[in-house]
Structure formats: C-alpha cells, structure tokens
Design a protein around this motif. Structure first.
Motif, PDB file in Angstrom:
ATOM      1  N   LEU A  17       0.107  20.950 -45.257  1.00 38.64           N
ATOM      2  CA  LEU A  17       0.341  20.616 -43.849  1.00 38.64           C
ATOM      3  C   LEU A  17       0.439  19.086 -43.181  1.00 38.64           C
ATOM      4  N   LYS A  18       0.442  17.935 -44.459  1.00 34.31           N
ATOM      5  CA  LYS A  18       0.021  16.829 -44.248  1.00 34.31           C
ATOM      6  C   LYS A  18       2.081  16.517 -44.397  1.00 34.31           C
ATOM      7  N   LEU A  19       2.904  17.169 -44.464  1.00 35.58           N
ATOM      8  CA  LEU A  19       4.595  17.427 -44.695  1.00 35.58           C
ATOM      9  C   LEU A  19       4.290  17.953 -43.066  1.00 35.58           C
ATOM     10  N   SER A  20       3.475  19.304 -42.300  1.00 30.47           N
ATOM     11  CA  SER A  20       3.929  19.841 -40.972  1.00 30.47           C
ATOM     12  C   SER A  20       3.645  18.193 -40.381  1.00 30.47           C
ATOM     13  N   LEU A  21       2.281  17.595 -40.317  1.00 31.18           N
ATOM     14  CA  LEU A  21       2.605  15.873 -39.797  1.00 31.18           C
ATOM     15  C   LEU A  21       3.501  14.965 -39.574  1.00 31.18           C
ATOM     16  N   LYS A  43     -11.483  20.465 -43.009  1.00 31.20           N
ATOM     17  CA  LYS A  43     -12.337  20.123 -44.529  1.00 31.20           C
ATOM     18  C   LYS A  43     -11.590  20.377 -45.474  1.00 31.20           C
ATOM     19  N   ILE A  44     -10.045  20.027 -45.701  1.00 26.07           N
ATOM     20  CA  ILE A  44      -9.687  19.664 -46.848  1.00 26.07           C
ATOM     21  C   ILE A  44      -9.478  18.077 -46.472  1.00 26.07           C
ATOM     22  N   PHE A  45      -9.150  17.180 -45.827  1.00 31.33           N
ATOM     23  CA  PHE A  45      -8.958  15.977 -46.031  1.00 31.33           C
ATOM     24  C   PHE A  45     -10.113  15.072 -45.501  1.00 31.33           C
ATOM     25  N   LYS A  46     -10.064  13.561 -45.948  1.00 29.67           N
ATOM     26  CA  LYS A  46     -10.547  12.772 -45.372  1.00 29.67           C
ATOM     27  C   LYS A  46     -10.896  12.614 -44.160  1.00 29.67           C
ATOM     28  N   LEU A  47     -12.230  12.180 -43.909  1.00 30.94           N
ATOM     29  CA  LEU A  47     -11.733  11.911 -42.038  1.00 30.94           C
ATOM     30  C   LEU A  47     -12.561  10.068 -42.306  1.00 30.94           C
ATOM     31  N   ASN A  48     -11.854   9.836 -42.569  1.00 32.49           N
ATOM     32  CA  ASN A  48     -12.117   8.157 -42.440  1.00 32.49           C
ATOM     33  C   ASN A  48     -11.799   7.661 -41.337  1.00 32.49           C
ATOM     34  N   THR A  49     -11.940   5.946 -41.438  1.00 29.53           N
ATOM     35  CA  THR A  49     -12.175   6.173 -39.190  1.00 29.53           C
ATOM     36  C   THR A  49     -10.931   5.714 -38.996  1.00 29.53           C
ATOM     37  N   MET A  50      -9.749   5.230 -39.651  1.00 32.98           N
ATOM     38  CA  MET A  50      -8.505   4.798 -40.102  1.00 32.98           C
ATOM     39  C   MET A  50      -7.825   6.138 -38.900  1.00 32.98           C
ATOM     40  N   VAL A  51      -7.634   7.356 -39.431  1.00 32.16           N
ATOM     41  CA  VAL A  51      -7.792   8.734 -39.159  1.00 32.16           C
ATOM     42  C   VAL A  51      -8.406   9.226 -38.040  1.00 32.16           C
ATOM     43  N   LEU A  52      -9.667   8.839 -38.152  1.00 34.77           N
ATOM     44  CA  LEU A  52     -10.148   9.371 -36.441  1.00 34.77           C
ATOM     45  C   LEU A  52      -9.592   8.797 -35.011  1.00 34.77           C
ATOM     46  N   ILE A  74       0.322   8.790 -34.495  1.00 37.31           N
ATOM     47  CA  ILE A  74       0.739   9.578 -35.969  1.00 37.31           C
ATOM     48  C   ILE A  74       1.520   9.159 -37.035  1.00 37.31           C
ATOM     49  N   MET A  75       1.406   7.733 -36.893  1.00 43.48           N
ATOM     50  CA  MET A  75       1.936   7.190 -38.476  1.00 43.48           C
ATOM     51  C   MET A  75       1.002   6.937 -38.694  1.00 43.48           C
ATOM     52  N   MET A  76       0.255   6.271 -38.189  1.00 41.05           N
ATOM     53  CA  MET A  76      -1.306   5.634 -38.900  1.00 41.05           C
ATOM     54  C   MET A  76      -2.165   6.808 -39.777  1.00 41.05           C
ATOM     55  N   MET A  77      -2.238   8.007 -38.754  1.00 34.34           N
ATOM     56  CA  MET A  77      -2.764   9.042 -39.028  1.00 34.34           C
ATOM     57  C   MET A  77      -2.137   9.504 -40.460  1.00 34.34           C
ATOM     58  N   VAL A  78      -0.458   9.481 -40.536  1.00 35.13           N
ATOM     59  CA  VAL A  78       0.026  10.028 -42.027  1.00 35.13           C
ATOM     60  C   VAL A  78      -0.397   9.443 -42.686  1.00 35.13           C
ATOM     61  N   LEU A  79      -0.468   7.938 -42.447  1.00 39.21           N
ATOM     62  CA  LEU A  79      -0.623   6.487 -43.993  1.00 39.21           C
ATOM     63  C   LEU A  79      -2.014   7.162 -44.004  1.00 39.21           C
ATOM     64  N   THR A  80      -3.291   7.085 -43.437  1.00 39.90           N
ATOM     65  CA  THR A  80      -4.510   7.359 -44.084  1.00 39.90           C
ATOM     66  C   THR A  80      -4.683   8.551 -44.798  1.00 39.90           C
ATOM     67  N   LEU A  81      -3.752   9.920 -44.094  1.00 38.09           N
ATOM     68  CA  LEU A  81      -4.756  10.929 -43.658  1.00 38.09           C
ATOM     69  C   LEU A  81      -4.066  10.704 -45.666  1.00 38.09           C
TER      70      LEU A  81
END
Length: 406
Positions: A8-12, A335-344, A392-399
């Motif tokens: 999933l992360k590789l797809s992102l 529900k595989i990843f943490k949904l922290n503030t940066m991701v959201l 998208i970059m920030m999502m990838v880095l913080t996921l």
C-alpha cells in the motif's frame, strides 16, 4: 498477504511519481524545458498512473479482500503478479520518456496487460465457490481490464507500422480509456465500497445488488458508444446507446441509495473527514454521471470531444477527483497505518489541490466554448500540481504502520 502495508505504501509512492510527472508536464507548458518531449512525458504519466498507481493498488486491495476466503498459501501467486506489474510499470517511465511508443515501451505495457489477464483468471478461479456482494464487481472490473487491451494493441500496431488512421486512432484510444476508467477502475472501486459497507455492518440486499450490477455492466458495455458518437451510426444504435446511459444512471441512483441507507453505520465507524471524503468522491461521481447523460445530446458530445481542455477536465474528474481520492481514502481507512495529524493534514491539502485543479480545468473547458483563453492558467495549474505533489510527498513521509493492525 502479510506485507499489505508495504504494498500500500509503495502504491502511494507510485502516486507521488505520477504527481512528479504531472508537475514536469505542467512546467513544460508554462515555461521552456527543451530537454524533454511533452508527448513522451504525457505517455509516461498516463501509463504509469494506470498501471503503477491505480491498477497496482486495486490489485493489493483485491488480494486483501481474498484473505477472507482463500488461505495464505494460495495468495502467493498474486504476490508474484504484483512484482511483475510493478517492474513493468517502472520500465514504462524511462522507455516512454526516451521515445514514446516503440518496442521497449510496448513490451512493458504488454507485460502489465498480461498481468491483468492472469490476475483475472486466478481471481475467477479462487472466487468460484464464494457468494459475496463484491464478487461480481471485482470480476467485471478485471473483465473490462482484459477487453480494454484490444485498444492498446491496435494503437501499438498503428504506431509501430506508421499506418495511422485518425478515426481508428481516436476510436482505439477512447475504447481503451473507457473500459479502463469506466470499467476496470470504477467497478473495482464500487466493489471495494460495498465490501467496506458490509464490513461495518451495512445492509446490501442481494437482489438489489444484482440488479444494480447488471444495469451498470450493460451500461458500461454499451456506453463506449458515447465516445464515438462522431462516427456515422444508424438511429437504432444511437437509441441503444441512450438506453445504456440511462441504465447506468439508474444503477448509480441505486448505489447512492445504498450508501444513504447505511450512512448511520458510516457515522459510527468513520471519522468526519472520512465521511466528507465519501461525499467528495460521490459529488465527482454524480457530475460524471450527469455529464455522461448529457453527452447523448449530439451538440454536447461534439463540444466535449472537440475541445482538448474539456477532455482533460473530464478525465481528471474521474481518475483524480473520484477514483484516486477514493483509493487514498481506502488506504487511510484500512486501519493498517497510524492516522497522525501530519497525514490527515496532508490528505486535506491533497483534497484542496485536486478540487482547485478540477476547477481551473473546468473553467478552461467552459471558456473554450467561446475560444476565450484565461490568463495565467498554465502557471496556476503548475502551482496546483506542485501543491498536490507536496501533499502526497508529506503523506508518504509521515505514513507509518500501526502498532496493531486490525
């Protein structure tokens, strides 16, 4: 599949690569960049978006769905298909950037297409004893992926032979695109949505699902005709196309009703942002269906396919605002990843960027009617594409993977 989080992360990350190529295209339109060919960048962008991003993540989600019906040992073959598809998708980028359609890029595209053939065969075999609301949608999606290949093979033949017929070229292009985004991508996403509703305790009557499916399926098959209304065709065929469009509209209304009935369950299990995202995607889907219905009017159809800006706006409406946003939402809702503030926050910025992108493209299409060129649209679209890329970059880095995966 134990390494779902990795895939999933590789797809992102692949979605990020799509965005980078998009920024390169927008930069070349706004400013001079003689080192790359715009058409080649566009081909790399579109092919990698289809295979490296959308198809790849759909495969991952379908494999995750299969875990409820198939033992882990039998899922290994799908893992190999993911690897082959990924290698093929990555090979498309340098090959298309180098020279567009030629033996290397065609070989990479063909390999990815063959993955869809084999994936569809395995899926049909493994789901044979299964009775589930999402099953027909996934199987139909792969069916459309397979038949869309006829358009690619025809395009490849014309490009390699140098014998290009303009009508056949456009017809083959629209054939491939239609059965990919209106077929494979859309049906797979509906299957994922129905599976999500089922998993949170939603009610989806079997007969209603079956009726909705066949209306949508027949409408998709016949709906290709909307892309080639500029061909000379008999009246009975035009009437059949109109009926197919109405069938899909009725099926779409039924899908909205199913989601509406289960909104109470979504309130319990989904956050406000997740529910807003479903409304966001639903709005894009509604506009898509409305435009599809309106394109039965010959004057509207000629306008839609006669202006490049309109075609680009329509494709981005479906592929970006509807399908891509829905798939990113599925990642966050897994529900595989943490949904922290940066991701959201990154996701919220992405939603804003996609909306702005569609708004500008839409305005360009509307003003195209009077052949009016809006000022600074190239620079605006470049800025918006950079915004989406950074989100998208920030999502990838913080996921990050959750400590406990449900």
């Amino acid at each position: 599949m134990k390494n779902t989080a990795y895939w999933l992360k590789l797809s992102l990350i692949n979605f990020l690569i799509v965005a980078v190529l998009g920024v390169l295209m927008r930069y070349k339109i706004a400013y001079s960049f003689p080192f790359v060919d715009q058409k080649h960048v566009q081909e790399a962008h579109s092919h990698f978006a289809f295979y490296g991003w959308i198809a790849q993540i759909i495969y991952v989600f379908i494999i995750r769905y299969l875990q409820g019906f198939v033992e882990e040992q039998r899922l290994k073959k799908y893992h190999y298909l993911l690897i082959i598809n990924m290698i093929s998708a990555y090979a498309m980028i340098p090959s298309f950037l180098y020279s567009g359609y030629y033996w290397a890029s065609i070989a990479a595209s063909t390999a990815a297409l063959l993955v869809s053939f084999v994936f569809g065969y395995f899926l049909m075999r493994d789901l044979k004893p299964v009775r589930d609301v999402s099953k027909p949608w996934f199987l139909a999606g792969l069916f459309f992926a397979v038949i869309s290949s006829a358009g690619v093979f025809m395009l490849s033949y014309m490009m390699m032979s140098g014998n290009v017929n303009q009508d056949l070229y456009l017809g083959s292009t629209y054939y491939y695109l239609h059965f990919q985004y209106n077929g494979f991508f859309m049906f797979a996403c509906i299957g994922l949505l129905l599976n999500t509703l089922k998993n949170i305790g939603g009610t989806i009557p079997v007969l209603e699902n079956r009726r909705m499916f066949w209306l949508m399926f027949s409408g998709c098959v016949i709906g290709y005709g909307l892309s080639v209304l500029w061909f000379k065709m008999p009246v009975w065929l035009f009437v059949l196309i109109v009926i197919g469009t109405i069938a899909q509209t009725i099926a779409s209304v039924q899908l909205f009703q199913i989601v509406r009935r289960n909104w109470g369950q979504l309130r319990v299990h989904f956050s406000a942002l997740q529910r807003f995202t479903l409304l966001y995607v639903g709005f894009a889907f509604f506009v898509k269906i409305a435009l599809q219905l309106g394109s039965n009017i010959p004057a509207v159809s000629q306008f839609a396919f006669g202006f490049r800006n309109v075609v680009i706006a329509y494709l981005h409406l479906i592929l970006l605002m509807c399908i891509s946003v829905f798939l990113v939402h599925q990642i966050l809702a897994s529900k595989i990843f943490k949904l922290n503030t940066m991701v959201l926050n990154s996701f919220k910025i992405l939603l804003l960027g996609i909306f702005l992108n569609e708004a500008v493209l839409g305005l360009m299409g509307i003003f195209s009617i009077k052949y009016i060129a809006l000022p600074y649209t190239a620079q605006t679209l470049l800025a918006v594409s950079v915004l989406m890329m950074l989100a998208i970059m920030m999502m990838v880095l913080t996921l990050k993977k959750a400590d406990k995966v449900e």
